[in-house]
Design an enzyme around this catalytic site. Sequence first.
Site, PDB file in Angstrom:
ATOM      1  N   HIS A   9       0.802  -1.219   0.000  1.00  0.00           N
ATOM      2  CA  HIS A   9       0.000   0.000   0.000  1.00  0.00           C
ATOM      3  C   HIS A   9       0.838   1.273   0.000  1.00  0.00           C
ATOM      4  O   HIS A   9       1.901   1.318   0.605  1.00  0.00           O
ATOM      5  CB  HIS A   9      -0.886   0.042   1.254  1.00  0.00           C
ATOM      6  CG  HIS A   9      -1.815  -1.124   1.383  1.00  0.00           C
ATOM      7  ND1 HIS A   9      -2.442  -1.463   2.552  1.00  0.00           N
ATOM      8  CD2 HIS A   9      -2.225  -2.047   0.475  1.00  0.00           C
ATOM      9  CE1 HIS A   9      -3.208  -2.525   2.370  1.00  0.00           C
ATOM     10  NE2 HIS A   9      -3.074  -2.902   1.122  1.00  0.00           N
ATOM     11  N   LYS A  68       5.633   6.570   6.555  1.00  0.00           N
ATOM     12  CA  LYS A  68       5.065   5.747   7.635  1.00  0.00           C
ATOM     13  C   LYS A  68       6.198   5.209   8.467  1.00  0.00           C
ATOM     14  O   LYS A  68       7.254   4.858   7.917  1.00  0.00           O
ATOM     15  CB  LYS A  68       4.373   4.494   7.086  1.00  0.00           C
ATOM     16  CG  LYS A  68       3.116   4.688   6.381  1.00  0.00           C
ATOM     17  CD  LYS A  68       2.627   3.355   5.800  1.00  0.00           C
ATOM     18  CE  LYS A  68       1.625   3.655   4.712  1.00  0.00           C
ATOM     19  NZ  LYS A  68       1.176   2.464   3.996  1.00  0.00           N
ATOM     20  N   TYR A  80       1.299   1.983  13.450  1.00  0.00           N
ATOM     21  CA  TYR A  80       1.766   2.836  12.351  1.00  0.00           C
ATOM     22  C   TYR A  80       1.731   4.292  12.774  1.00  0.00           C
ATOM     23  O   TYR A  80       0.700   4.761  13.279  1.00  0.00           O
ATOM     24  CB  TYR A  80       0.812   2.779  11.158  1.00  0.00           C
ATOM     25  CG  TYR A  80       0.561   1.442  10.553  1.00  0.00           C
ATOM     26  CD1 TYR A  80      -0.383   0.582  11.082  1.00  0.00           C
ATOM     27  CD2 TYR A  80       1.236   1.061   9.410  1.00  0.00           C
ATOM     28  CE1 TYR A  80      -0.639  -0.634  10.487  1.00  0.00           C
ATOM     29  CE2 TYR A  80       0.983  -0.164   8.809  1.00  0.00           C
ATOM     30  CZ  TYR A  80       0.049  -1.002   9.362  1.00  0.00           C
ATOM     31  OH  TYR A  80      -0.214  -2.201   8.776  1.00  0.00           O
ATOM     32  N   ASP A 111      -6.729  -6.258  -1.751  1.00  0.00           N
ATOM     33  CA  ASP A 111      -5.317  -6.543  -2.052  1.00  0.00           C
ATOM     34  C   ASP A 111      -5.162  -7.563  -3.171  1.00  0.00           C
ATOM     35  O   ASP A 111      -4.210  -7.516  -3.947  1.00  0.00           O
ATOM     36  CB  ASP A 111      -4.581  -7.023  -0.787  1.00  0.00           C
ATOM     37  CG  ASP A 111      -4.370  -5.878   0.191  1.00  0.00           C
ATOM     38  OD1 ASP A 111      -4.606  -4.716  -0.187  1.00  0.00           O
ATOM     39  OD2 ASP A 111      -3.962  -6.147   1.333  1.00  0.00           O
TER      40      ASP A 111
HETATM   41  C1  LIG Z   1      -5.549   2.596   6.325  1.00  0.00           C
HETATM   42  C2  LIG Z   1      -6.909   3.027   6.907  1.00  0.00           C
HETATM   43  C3  LIG Z   1      -8.036   2.253   6.725  1.00  0.00           C
HETATM   44  N1  LIG Z   1      -9.225   2.645   7.219  1.00  0.00           N
HETATM   45  C4  LIG Z   1     -10.410   1.778   7.027  1.00  0.00           C
HETATM   46  C5  LIG Z   1     -10.701   1.372   5.602  1.00  0.00           C
HETATM   47  C6  LIG Z   1     -11.291  -0.010   5.752  1.00  0.00           C
HETATM   48  O1  LIG Z   1     -12.660   0.088   6.033  1.00  0.00           O
HETATM   49  C7  LIG Z   1     -10.604  -0.566   6.981  1.00  0.00           C
HETATM   50  C8  LIG Z   1      -9.444  -1.519   6.658  1.00  0.00           C
HETATM   51  O2  LIG Z   1      -8.602  -0.856   5.729  1.00  0.00           O
HETATM   52  P1  LIG Z   1      -7.554  -1.686   4.868  1.00  0.00           P
HETATM   53  O3  LIG Z   1      -8.189  -2.896   4.335  1.00  0.00           O
HETATM   54  O4  LIG Z   1      -6.937  -0.726   3.900  1.00  0.00           O
HETATM   55  O5  LIG Z   1      -6.500  -2.107   6.006  1.00  0.00           O
HETATM   56  P2  LIG Z   1      -5.042  -2.664   5.790  1.00  0.00           P
HETATM   57  O6  LIG Z   1      -5.041  -3.588   4.636  1.00  0.00           O
HETATM   58  O7  LIG Z   1      -4.547  -3.170   7.076  1.00  0.00           O
HETATM   59  O8  LIG Z   1      -4.250  -1.346   5.393  1.00  0.00           O
HETATM   60  C9  LIG Z   1      -2.985  -1.090   5.955  1.00  0.00           C
HETATM   61  O9  LIG Z   1      -2.055  -1.957   5.323  1.00  0.00           O
HETATM   62  C10 LIG Z   1      -0.707  -1.746   5.645  1.00  0.00           C
HETATM   63  C11 LIG Z   1       0.141  -2.667   4.790  1.00  0.00           C
HETATM   64  C12 LIG Z   1      -0.296  -0.322   5.618  1.00  0.00           C
HETATM   65  O10 LIG Z   1       0.816   0.056   5.220  1.00  0.00           O
HETATM   66  C13 LIG Z   1      -1.270   0.626   6.229  1.00  0.00           C
HETATM   67  O11 LIG Z   1      -0.906   1.979   5.993  1.00  0.00           O
HETATM   68  C14 LIG Z   1      -2.645   0.376   5.710  1.00  0.00           C
HETATM   69  O12 LIG Z   1      -2.690   0.678   4.322  1.00  0.00           O
HETATM   70  O13 LIG Z   1     -10.135   0.568   7.719  1.00  0.00           O
HETATM   71  C15 LIG Z   1      -9.373   3.809   7.918  1.00  0.00           C
HETATM   72  O14 LIG Z   1     -10.472   4.195   8.385  1.00  0.00           O
HETATM   73  N2  LIG Z   1      -8.259   4.574   8.147  1.00  0.00           N
HETATM   74  C16 LIG Z   1      -7.039   4.235   7.655  1.00  0.00           C
HETATM   75  O15 LIG Z   1      -6.039   4.973   7.885  1.00  0.00           O
END
Ligand SMILES: Cc1cn([C@H]2C[C@H](O)[C@@H](COP(=O)(O)OP(=O)(O)O[C@H]3O[C@@H](C)C(=O)[C@@H](O)[C@H]3O)O2)c(=O)[nH]c1=O
Length: 187
Positions: free
Chosen positions: A66, A76, A136, A172
């Site tokens: 990401h 990050k 993070y 993903d």
């Molecule tokens: C990243 C993020 C997601 N969300 C929400 C969106 C979604 O409904 C839920 C889960 O999001 P994701 O599926 O994107 O979660 P995830 O796959 O764990 O995303 C994370 O992956 C790793 C590898 C990173 O580097 C992080 O910065 C972030 O991108 O949370 C937020 O509200 N705030 C945030 O900052």
Amino acid sequence: MGERLTIRQTPIQGVSVIETIAVKDHRGSFARLFCADDLATVLGERRIVQINHSQTREVGAVRGMHFQHSPHAEMKMVRCLRGRVFDVALDLRKNSPTFLQWHAEELDPYTTRMLVIPEGCAHGFQVLQEESEMLYLHTQFYQPESEAGLRPTDPVLDIKWPLPLKDLSDKDNSHPLILSTYTGVSL
Ligand SMILES: Cc1cn([C@H]2C[C@H](O)[C@@H](COP(=O)(O)OP(=O)(O)O[C@H]3O[C@@H](C)C(=O)[C@@H](O)[C@H]3O)O2)c(=O)[nH]c1=O
């Protein structure tokens, strides 16, 4: 008081590893997780605006790769609070000498390592111990419209994940594969 933090550069410019030196005594330990002064050379003019946490159940599960596009590109700093992960930073910066190269570090609570992933690099990890938790620190707010990703199994990236991959999110799993013509991101 001696040094509390050491900063180690990796072969990818701007990707660095911060090691915290915990103070131990009969009660346990104490460690400084973040200090803007200690990390001034890493942060520059940036400031931490968001702190996120994730918990991942299964060994082999992967989250990533990401990043956020400009103008919301972010740095990050990533740490493992519980369990153990194989943590990867991937250089996507157009014209970077290490374009499409990746660097991985194992993170766990005991080595107290934090990986710094700068703007223009993607991030992801694979869980090596069940119930792994990640913390993070972000220099930009979450901006879904700038959010982007690459497929962790993309053959062009050739990330050597230590375990068979499981439990990817639908998002993903559907990141587009990149082609040999991919030129990267501009900041
Ligand atoms: C990243 C993020 C997601 N969300 C929400 C969106 C979604 O409904 C839920 C889960 O999001 P994701 O599926 O994107 O979660 P995830 O796959 O764990 O995303 C994370 O992956 C790793 C590898 C990173 O580097 C992080 O910065 C972030 O991108 O949370 C937020 O509200 N705030 C945030 O900052």
